[in-house]
Design a protein around this motif. Structure first.
Motif, PDB file in Angstrom:
ATOM      1  N   PRO A   1       0.857  -1.193   0.000  1.00  0.00           N
ATOM      2  CA  PRO A   1       0.000   0.000   0.000  1.00  0.00           C
ATOM      3  C   PRO A   1       0.892   1.242   0.000  1.00  0.00           C
ATOM      4  CG  PRO A   1      -0.691  -1.561   1.694  1.00  0.00           C
ATOM      5  CD  PRO A   1       0.626  -2.045   1.180  1.00  0.00           C
ATOM      6  N   PRO A   2       0.597   2.253  -0.804  1.00  0.00           N
ATOM      7  CA  PRO A   2       1.442   3.465  -0.845  1.00  0.00           C
ATOM      8  C   PRO A   2       1.685   4.083   0.523  1.00  0.00           C
ATOM      9  CG  PRO A   2      -0.121   3.487  -2.665  1.00  0.00           C
ATOM     10  CD  PRO A   2      -0.493   2.315  -1.810  1.00  0.00           C
ATOM     11  N   VAL A   3       0.686   4.035   1.396  1.00  0.00           N
ATOM     12  CA  VAL A   3       0.837   4.611   2.738  1.00  0.00           C
ATOM     13  C   VAL A   3       1.930   3.894   3.513  1.00  0.00           C
ATOM     14  CG1 VAL A   3      -0.285   4.953   4.973  1.00  0.00           C
ATOM     15  CG2 VAL A   3      -1.539   5.457   2.864  1.00  0.00           C
ATOM     16  N   LEU A   4       1.972   2.575   3.404  1.00  0.00           N
ATOM     17  CA  LEU A   4       2.998   1.790   4.105  1.00  0.00           C
ATOM     18  C   LEU A   4       4.379   2.090   3.537  1.00  0.00           C
ATOM     19  CD1 LEU A   4       3.863  -0.427   6.096  1.00  0.00           C
ATOM     20  CD2 LEU A   4       3.368  -2.111   4.300  1.00  0.00           C
ATOM     21  N   TYR A   5       4.480   2.169   2.218  1.00  0.00           N
ATOM     22  CA  TYR A   5       5.795   2.430   1.621  1.00  0.00           C
ATOM     23  C   TYR A   5       6.298   3.825   1.989  1.00  0.00           C
ATOM     24  CZ  TYR A   5       9.706   2.396  -1.552  1.00  0.00           C
ATOM     25  OH  TYR A   5      10.988   2.453  -2.058  1.00  0.00           O
ATOM     26  N   LYS A   6       5.401   4.796   2.018  1.00  0.00           N
ATOM     27  CA  LYS A   6       5.784   6.151   2.422  1.00  0.00           C
ATOM     28  C   LYS A   6       6.251   6.169   3.869  1.00  0.00           C
ATOM     29  CE  LYS A   6       2.802   8.718  -0.785  1.00  0.00           C
ATOM     30  NZ  LYS A   6       1.611   9.606  -0.896  1.00  0.00           N
ATOM     31  N   LYS A   7       5.623   5.362   4.695  1.00  0.00           N
ATOM     32  CA  LYS A   7       6.003   5.282   6.105  1.00  0.00           C
ATOM     33  C   LYS A   7       7.422   4.731   6.250  1.00  0.00           C
ATOM     34  CE  LYS A   7       4.397   3.433  10.538  1.00  0.00           C
ATOM     35  NZ  LYS A   7       3.414   2.552  11.217  1.00  0.00           N
ATOM     36  N   ILE A   8       7.753   3.715   5.461  1.00  0.00           N
ATOM     37  CA  ILE A   8       9.103   3.137   5.516  1.00  0.00           C
ATOM     38  C   ILE A   8      10.137   4.169   5.100  1.00  0.00           C
ATOM     39  CG2 ILE A   8      10.654   1.345   4.644  1.00  0.00           C
ATOM     40  CD1 ILE A   8       8.263  -0.372   4.034  1.00  0.00           C
ATOM     41  N   THR A   9       9.924   4.812   3.967  1.00  0.00           N
ATOM     42  CA  THR A   9      10.914   5.773   3.476  1.00  0.00           C
ATOM     43  C   THR A   9      11.037   6.970   4.411  1.00  0.00           C
ATOM     44  OG1 THR A   9       9.233   6.772   2.019  1.00  0.00           O
ATOM     45  CG2 THR A   9      10.663   5.084   1.065  1.00  0.00           C
ATOM     46  N   LYS A  10       9.954   7.319   5.076  1.00  0.00           N
ATOM     47  CA  LYS A  10      10.025   8.406   6.051  1.00  0.00           C
ATOM     48  C   LYS A  10      10.909   8.006   7.222  1.00  0.00           C
ATOM     49  CE  LYS A  10       7.228  11.439   8.974  1.00  0.00           C
ATOM     50  NZ  LYS A  10       5.838  11.769   9.446  1.00  0.00           N
ATOM     51  N   ASP A  11      10.725   6.789   7.716  1.00  0.00           N
ATOM     52  CA  ASP A  11      11.553   6.304   8.824  1.00  0.00           C
ATOM     53  C   ASP A  11      13.018   6.177   8.425  1.00  0.00           C
ATOM     54  OD1 ASP A  11       9.504   6.220  10.623  1.00  0.00           O
ATOM     55  OD2 ASP A  11       9.144   4.067  10.466  1.00  0.00           O
ATOM     56  N   LEU A  12      13.255   5.928   7.125  1.00  0.00           N
ATOM     57  CA  LEU A  12      14.627   5.792   6.623  1.00  0.00           C
ATOM     58  C   LEU A  12      15.163   7.121   6.081  1.00  0.00           C
ATOM     59  CD1 LEU A  12      14.433   2.352   4.755  1.00  0.00           C
ATOM     60  CD2 LEU A  12      15.368   2.817   7.019  1.00  0.00           C
ATOM     61  N   VAL A  13      14.525   8.213   6.461  1.00  0.00           N
ATOM     62  CA  VAL A  13      14.891   9.576   6.043  1.00  0.00           C
ATOM     63  C   VAL A  13      15.151   9.680   4.542  1.00  0.00           C
ATOM     64  CG1 VAL A  13      15.729  10.328   8.281  1.00  0.00           C
ATOM     65  CG2 VAL A  13      17.322   9.187   6.739  1.00  0.00           C
ATOM     66  N   GLY A  14      14.253   9.078   3.756  1.00  0.00           N
ATOM     67  CA  GLY A  14      14.303   9.212   2.313  1.00  0.00           C
ATOM     68  C   GLY A  14      15.013   8.103   1.568  1.00  0.00           C
ATOM     69  N   PHE A  15      15.734   7.243   2.273  1.00  0.00           N
ATOM     70  CA  PHE A  15      16.423   6.145   1.601  1.00  0.00           C
ATOM     71  C   PHE A  15      15.426   5.059   1.208  1.00  0.00           C
ATOM     72  CE2 PHE A  15      20.072   8.077   3.669  1.00  0.00           C
ATOM     73  CZ  PHE A  15      21.065   7.934   2.689  1.00  0.00           C
ATOM     74  N   GLN A  16      15.743   4.361   0.122  1.00  0.00           N
ATOM     75  CA  GLN A  16      14.902   3.262  -0.358  1.00  0.00           C
ATOM     76  C   GLN A  16      15.200   2.010   0.458  1.00  0.00           C
ATOM     77  OE1 GLN A  16      14.749   2.666  -4.657  1.00  0.00           O
ATOM     78  NE2 GLN A  16      14.800   0.458  -4.356  1.00  0.00           N
ATOM     79  N   PRO A  17      14.196   1.361   0.999  1.00  0.00           N
ATOM     80  CA  PRO A  17      14.446   0.162   1.801  1.00  0.00           C
ATOM     81  C   PRO A  17      14.913  -1.009   0.950  1.00  0.00           C
ATOM     82  CG  PRO A  17      12.104   0.431   1.442  1.00  0.00           C
ATOM     83  CD  PRO A  17      12.757   1.675   0.892  1.00  0.00           C
ATOM     84  N   THR A  18      15.776  -1.825   1.507  1.00  0.00           N
ATOM     85  CA  THR A  18      16.115  -3.071   0.833  1.00  0.00           C
ATOM     86  C   THR A  18      14.884  -3.977   0.893  1.00  0.00           C
ATOM     87  OG1 THR A  18      16.948  -4.044   2.892  1.00  0.00           O
ATOM     88  CG2 THR A  18      18.562  -2.914   1.469  1.00  0.00           C
ATOM     89  N   VAL A  19      14.856  -4.977   0.038  1.00  0.00           N
ATOM     90  CA  VAL A  19      13.693  -5.866  -0.004  1.00  0.00           C
ATOM     91  C   VAL A  19      13.550  -6.629   1.311  1.00  0.00           C
ATOM     92  CG1 VAL A  19      12.652  -7.834  -1.190  1.00  0.00           C
ATOM     93  CG2 VAL A  19      13.813  -6.069  -2.513  1.00  0.00           C
ATOM     94  N   GLY A  20      14.678  -7.086   1.860  1.00  0.00           N
ATOM     95  CA  GLY A  20      14.624  -7.815   3.118  1.00  0.00           C
ATOM     96  C   GLY A  20      14.086  -6.964   4.259  1.00  0.00           C
ATOM     97  N   PHE A  21      14.543  -5.716   4.323  1.00  0.00           N
ATOM     98  CA  PHE A  21      14.048  -4.825   5.373  1.00  0.00           C
ATOM     99  C   PHE A  21      12.567  -4.526   5.174  1.00  0.00           C
ATOM    100  CE2 PHE A  21      13.215  -0.573   7.139  1.00  0.00           C
ATOM    101  CZ  PHE A  21      13.527  -0.819   8.464  1.00  0.00           C
ATOM    102  N   SER A  22      12.137  -4.405   3.931  1.00  0.00           N
ATOM    103  CA  SER A  22      10.715  -4.172   3.651  1.00  0.00           C
ATOM    104  C   SER A  22       9.861  -5.309   4.213  1.00  0.00           C
ATOM    105  CB  SER A  22      10.486  -4.058   2.144  1.00  0.00           C
ATOM    106  OG  SER A  22      11.154  -2.939   1.599  1.00  0.00           O
ATOM    107  N   ALA A  23      10.353  -6.532   4.078  1.00  0.00           N
ATOM    108  CA  ALA A  23       9.622  -7.681   4.617  1.00  0.00           C
ATOM    109  C   ALA A  23       9.519  -7.596   6.134  1.00  0.00           C
ATOM    110  CB  ALA A  23      10.311  -8.979   4.204  1.00  0.00           C
ATOM    111  N   ILE A  24      10.649  -7.315   6.782  1.00  0.00           N
ATOM    112  CA  ILE A  24      10.661  -7.195   8.239  1.00  0.00           C
ATOM    113  C   ILE A  24       9.731  -6.074   8.697  1.00  0.00           C
ATOM    114  CG2 ILE A  24      12.091  -6.612  10.233  1.00  0.00           C
ATOM    115  CD1 ILE A  24      14.463  -7.909   8.742  1.00  0.00           C
ATOM    116  N   TYR A  25       9.841  -4.938   8.049  1.00  0.00           N
ATOM    117  CA  TYR A  25       9.050  -3.760   8.420  1.00  0.00           C
ATOM    118  C   TYR A  25       7.558  -4.047   8.303  1.00  0.00           C
ATOM    119  CZ  TYR A  25       8.017   1.269   8.788  1.00  0.00           C
ATOM    120  OH  TYR A  25       7.561   2.492   9.187  1.00  0.00           O
TER     121      TYR A  25
END
Length: 228
Positions: free
Chosen positions: A126-150
């Motif tokens: 969901p776009p909201v979830l992806y935006k939340k991840i990148t916000k927590d990573l201060v703009g960096f793109q999450p790795t696929v593995g971290f996306s799964a954990i998150y």
């Protein structure tokens, strides 16, 4: 693509589930936990995991595949690896999930469909979830593995087991990305790319562990030592 792509619901798929996530770090071979991994309701694997799975290593890796999180990059120099629907289905993969749902991610998804031209269901965050991840990573793109954990740590899961994750503090498993098994070479590669930040991911991971209301989170021995 518009007929095939679906939004992956973490609420629907993860609620009250026992979930294991298996990463690509060499720590996955520290202990023979294959049967333990397979005991989970859902087993999530990352990128090339389905291509490199070997029955002879199932004592360590397990043999259950439920969801595959994938970058949808299938070239030889990325961490994703080719997507083979037939082979993945034979292994039991039920859903292939591409976490990145911003414009760049959707363009990658479109290029994937141009290559395959098949009416196969695939999923994005969901776009909201992806935006939340990148916000927590201060703009960096999450790795696929971290996306799964998150995604799991932001759901109402029942239990979580993590293995094969050291946040790039140890090499990949042999055969995964051999050109970057040298820790320094991998650090230089990540720095040159400039899109991921493993140290920041580790910080956010520890924060999520502290905030999680669910205490049934089991880490493999190597990851447990890293956070102590």
């Amino acid at each position: 693509m518009l007929l095939s792509i679906r939004v992956f619901s973490i609420k629907k798929n993860f609620k009250n589930k026992r979930i294991a996530i298996v990463g690509a770090a060499d720590s996955v071979f520290d202990e023979k936990n294959g049967d333990f991994i397979d005991s989970y309701d859902i087993v999530i694997r990352i990128n090339k995991a389905a291509l490199l799975w070997d029955k002879e290593k199932s004592d360590y890796l397990g043999s259950k595949f439920t969801y595959l999180y994938h970058s949808f990059y299938e070239n030889s120099y990325s961490g994703g690896g080719p997507i083979n629907f037939g082979e993945f289905e034979d292994l039991g993969v039920q859903k292939i999930i591409h976490p990145n749902s911003d414009f760049k991610g959707l363009r990658t998804h479109l290029n994937f469909y141009k290559r395959h031209l098949k009416l196969k269901k695939t999923y994005v965050f969901p776009p909201v979830l992806y935006k939340k991840i990148t916000k927590d990573l201060v703009g960096f793109q999450p790795t696929v593995g971290f996306s799964a954990i998150y995604s799991v740590l932001n759901s109402d899961f029942k239990e979580l087991y993590l293995t094969g994750f050291t946040f790039f503090k140890s090499p990949y498993v042999p055969g995964y990305r051999d050109e970057f098994r040298d820790k320094k070479a991998n650090e230089e590669h990540i720095k040159k790319q400039g899109i991921h930040h493993p140290d920041k991911e580790f910080e956010v991971f520890k924060m999520l562990l502290q905030r999680s209301k669910n205490r049934r989170i089991i880490l493999d021995s190597r990851l447990q030592k890293l956070i102590e």
